[in-house]
Scaffold this active site. Sequence first.
Site, short mmCIF file in Angstrom:
data_model
loop_
_atom_site.label_atom_id
_atom_site.label_comp_id
_atom_site.label_asym_id
_atom_site.label_seq_id
_atom_site.Cartn_x
_atom_site.Cartn_y
_atom_site.Cartn_z
N HIS A 57 0.84 -1.12 0.04
CA HIS A 57 0.15 0.00 -0.06
C HIS A 57 0.77 1.30 0.14
O HIS A 57 1.58 1.54 0.96
CB HIS A 57 -1.11 -0.03 1.18
CG HIS A 57 -1.78 1.05 1.16
ND1 HIS A 57 -3.32 1.02 0.83
CD2 HIS A 57 -1.81 2.43 0.87
CE1 HIS A 57 -3.89 2.23 1.00
NE2 HIS A 57 -2.91 3.07 0.82
N HIS A 59 1.43 5.38 -2.00
CA HIS A 59 1.09 6.34 -2.99
C HIS A 59 2.22 7.19 -3.65
O HIS A 59 2.71 8.03 -3.38
CB HIS A 59 0.38 7.57 -2.11
CG HIS A 59 -0.91 7.08 -1.59
ND1 HIS A 59 -2.16 7.32 -2.07
CD2 HIS A 59 -1.10 6.35 -0.37
CE1 HIS A 59 -3.11 6.56 -1.24
NE2 HIS A 59 -2.44 6.05 -0.35
N GLN A 152 -9.72 9.62 -4.95
CA GLN A 152 -9.22 10.35 -3.42
C GLN A 152 -10.33 11.20 -2.97
O GLN A 152 -10.70 11.29 -1.76
CB GLN A 152 -8.20 11.28 -3.65
CG GLN A 152 -7.75 11.97 -2.40
CD GLN A 152 -6.99 11.33 -1.22
OE1 GLN A 152 -5.87 11.13 -1.35
NE2 GLN A 152 -7.89 11.19 -0.30
N HIS A 210 -9.37 2.12 -0.04
CA HIS A 210 -9.21 2.77 1.45
C HIS A 210 -10.44 2.65 2.23
O HIS A 210 -11.67 3.29 1.88
CB HIS A 210 -8.89 4.38 1.38
CG HIS A 210 -7.40 4.36 0.66
ND1 HIS A 210 -7.08 4.15 -0.48
CD2 HIS A 210 -6.41 5.12 1.32
CE1 HIS A 210 -5.74 4.46 -0.62
NE2 HIS A 210 -5.54 5.23 0.52
N GLU A 213 -11.15 4.47 7.08
CA GLU A 213 -9.74 4.97 7.90
C GLU A 213 -10.16 6.03 8.58
O GLU A 213 -10.12 7.39 8.10
CB GLU A 213 -8.80 5.46 6.64
CG GLU A 213 -7.39 5.87 7.04
CD GLU A 213 -6.42 6.44 6.19
OE1 GLU A 213 -6.83 6.57 5.02
OE2 GLU A 213 -5.29 6.63 6.65
N ASP A 309 2.39 2.96 2.92
CA ASP A 309 1.30 4.16 2.63
C ASP A 309 2.17 5.54 2.05
O ASP A 309 2.03 5.81 1.10
CB ASP A 309 0.55 4.35 4.04
CG ASP A 309 -0.79 5.16 3.65
OD1 ASP A 309 -1.09 5.30 2.40
OD2 ASP A 309 -1.44 5.64 4.63
N TRP A 315 1.22 13.44 4.03
CA TRP A 315 0.51 12.74 5.02
C TRP A 315 1.55 12.35 6.17
O TRP A 315 1.28 12.30 7.08
CB TRP A 315 -0.30 11.56 4.48
CG TRP A 315 -1.45 11.96 3.76
CD1 TRP A 315 -2.55 12.08 4.21
CD2 TRP A 315 -1.62 12.02 2.06
NE1 TRP A 315 -3.34 12.70 2.91
CE2 TRP A 315 -2.92 12.49 2.06
CE3 TRP A 315 -0.56 11.94 1.23
CZ2 TRP A 315 -3.37 12.47 0.63
CZ3 TRP A 315 -1.04 12.04 -0.05
CH2 TRP A 315 -2.20 12.21 -0.47
ZN LIG Z 1 -3.52 5.16 1.11
#
Ligand SMILES: [Zn+2]
Length: 432
Positions: A57, A59, A152, A210, A213, A309, A315
């Site tokens: 996982h 991005h 997203q 996702h 979360e 992630d 993030w």
């Molecule tokens: Zn993610």
Amino acid sequence: MNFDLIVKNANLADGRMADIAVAKGKIVAVERDIEGDAQTMIDATGRLLSAPFIDIHFHMDATLSLGTPRFNRTGTLLEGIQLWGELRPLLTKEAVIERALRYCDLAVSQGILAVRSHVDVCDDRLVGVEALLEVRDMVQDYLDLQLVAFPQNGYFRSPIAARNLERALDMGVEVVGGIPHGERTMEDGRLSVTALCEIAAKRGLMVDLHCDETDDPHSRHIETLAYETQRLGLKGRVAGSHLTSMHSMDNYYASKLLPLIAEAEVHCIPNPVANVVLQGRHDTYPKRRGLMRVPELMALGVNVAFGQDSCMDPWYSLGNADMLEAANVAIHATHMTSHDAMKACFAAITDNAAKTFGLEGYGVAPGCNADFVLLDARDPIEAIRLRANRLAVVRRGKVISETAPHVSTLSLPGRPRTVEPSRYAPVEFATR
Ligand SMILES: [Zn+2]
């Protein structure tokens, strides 16, 4: 007999010691005392040889963008999403390709040879999709990149998401993504799970959402995901990423939910490093850890694989493409400190992730691809403890990255000249 590569005296993750012989990009033998010559000989001297790490996982469209156009001041998931919304219109295909290639260099040096990356489709230009499809081709000789079409801003909530998700799949993105807890209502979230699973069923694709979360214990889209997986015959092809609301659910509901996940064979993907800092942000004290119930899922036979992630993005400011760090943090955050539990956490960054990915030819056995990593540690638990150096990373039988062992030189009177963490064992004291 002549081989391309022989690794002597390796410890395997299952505890065996063996030599590994490689020919034409494949492992041809894993046994004691292999005789023969090879172009390349490596003496592992009892170090751990493992199938490569997989980041299930990630991005890649956002990685290495830290600080552009600004930093995340609160460190929250919501400010991260807002910041990504500011960055997205500034993206160029060239810049995304450059950052992704640089990230893949780092990943390979850390023994990661497969990455599942979500790619945002809430941009009519689809810059990230175009860029990462090119990157997928550019890196294929050394890294398997699998892409997830990720809306997203919400499959329903964003007016452009549904159309662009289909466009991305038409362009060759191979997994259907989503974010049901990001839709406007619980009902829209539920409907998005159904719609996305139906797209995957129709196109014969995998699903990785996702999902939940959030710290809201009533965010239960995983229940719908498990249901749709069964209804549409998608068993084994569906993953729920994050599932952090499961941390906060009451135990009675969890006792119903977890067997449903097991029954539907939904893969579960916690992202320990990211979620331990992103969740619990509305809490004063105690602060929730915000990880799904990893040991309980594993005990039911659910396939759990850890993702990273984020790495230096809106993030998460830290990160180093280190899957051993993900396993290390997971052990701490889930109390998985028993010997067997720690070994299970090593499997969560290797074998379990390969299963989720659908990676063929993975493993250290005759007939598998000659892809592996030699670690500066004797066994999986030590590798996690030390976040061991990757002494050699091998792809299809060729060494593609090397790192020196960790050796420090001391200047202490009467003490040893060097310290090698991988040579440390608990000290045996003389007892009376
Ligand atoms: Zn993610």
